[in-house]
Design an enzyme around this catalytic site. Structure first.
Site: not given
Length: 373
Positions: A137-140, A327
């Site tokens: 995660g942590l990719c918008g 991203a």
């Protein structure tokens, strides 16, 4: 009695000071006799203003630590996205040369009645959807966008009355489809931190067996196409049947040339990370229109088509990884900027409250000194 009256008079003449703090300071200066009681606890001796300042200071420290983490993740993603894009570009010469060979062989076989299974178009009754997502995660909205694209395509297939099955590639997609048992999933696969031909072959083997056995009549590949560091878009391409010209075709049959990339270099300018872009196109070899093969062209075609299928899947996995890292770099950059703005606003509030506290203490001292006169 006179002392208490004097104290009350001074408190009423200083409305800017609180009654509690004023009375305590004046009593200590004038040394008025008061009833002794049990000493206050350490927690009660801390004023609300001091507690508020301590909370603000702790929050500012927390924001600073978060900003350090997001800055580090931004730099790591920036380094990785460059390597991912280089992997796409470095694999281009092999893929393009393979396309040229396949195209020339296919041109020679146009006059022959040859049955090539991977290029055979048949009526579509069931479609396999290969959905490529990220592992982290942590990719918008990277993973959400491709999943929404898959949901929209599934809804469209249902509206057309066609059956479908899903091949999920990536941990985020796997967890999403595992929580939705009403969506038929043929297989769950992982793309890995750095896609190689091995991961692509696992996907190719599955879609190859489904298509050859005629369990599905069409295979569509859903992945995020890497356009630039600030732009990527989820796309749907027809994976099987293969285009005889080596083009990438969408679900409507519109084919595009995918031999052009945006090549970029990460640099620093005035202490900030910047990007220098340039259009990069891999030169392809020129083949003679008349090629002689020692083996039967049909045998060569049967051997090269699975290899070409693997190269297409590998390219999609690499582009998806590059899009995910881009991203993440963009998301961490925004998070760092937001943390910097929040730190500035909290520091401003902290300084104002600290200044108000110091001003109040000075006023108390001056008022106490005037009371002794």
């Amino acid at each position: 009695m006179a002392c208490s009256n004097l104290t009350t008079m001074w408190v009423s003449s200083k409305p800017s000071l609180s009654a509690d703090s004023s009375s305590l300071s004046f009593r200590s200066v004038l040394k008025c006799p008061t009833n002794t009681s049990s000493p206050p606890s350490r927690a009660s001796s801390v004023s609300p203003l001091q507690a508020s300042l301590r909370e603000l200071r702790d929050r500012i420290d927390s924001v600073k630590n978060t900003q350090k983490i997001t800055e580090a993740m931004k730099l790591v993603a920036a380094a990785k996205v460059r390597r991912a894009q280089e992997a796409v570009v470095n694999g281009r010469p092999f893929s393009e040369t393979l396309v040229e060979v396949l195209y020339n062989i296919n041109e020679q076989l146009q006059t022959d009645d040859v049955d090539v299974p991977l290029t055979k178009v048949r009526p579509v009754k069931k479609v396999a959807l290969v959905v490529v997502t990220g592992d982290r995660g942590l990719c918008g909205g990277f993973n959400n966008f491709i999943i929404k694209k898959a949901e929209a395509r599934i809804k469209e297939l249902k509206g057309l009355g066609l059956e479908y099955t899903v091949i999920s590639v990536g941990k985020k997609g796997n967890s999403y489809f595992l929580r939705r048992p009403y969506i038929p999933v043929d297989k769950y696969l992982e793309a890995g931190t750095l896609p190689t031909a091995k991961e692509a072959q696992a996907v190719a083997d599955d879609v190859f067996s489904l298509f050859i056995s005629e369990e599905v009549d069409k295979v569509e590949l859903l992945y995020t196409k890497f356009v630039s560091l600030v732009k990527s878009e989820p796309v749907i391409h027809t994976l099987l049947p293969l285009s005889p010209k080596g083009e990438i075709c969408d679900i409507n049959g519109t084919c595009v040339d995918a031999a052009e990339d945006e090549f970029f270099r990460l640099t620093t300018k005035e202490g900030k990370l910047t990007v220098e872009r340039e259009t990069f196109r891999t030169p392809t070899a020129d083949f003679s229109p008349i090629l002689q093969f020692e083996q039967d062209p049909v045998q060569i075609l049967d051997a090269l088509l699975p290899l070409y299928l693997n190269s297409q899947i590998l390219r999609a996995l690499q582009e998806s990884l590059a899009s995910e890292l881009a991203a993440r770099m963009s998301a961490m950059s925004s998070a760092s900027d937001n943390a910097s703005d929040l730190k500035k606003s909290l520091s401003m509030v902290y300084n104002r409250k600290r200044q108000a506290k110091i001003t109040g203490e000075i006023l108390e001292i001056v008022a106490g000194a005037n009371a002794q006169v």
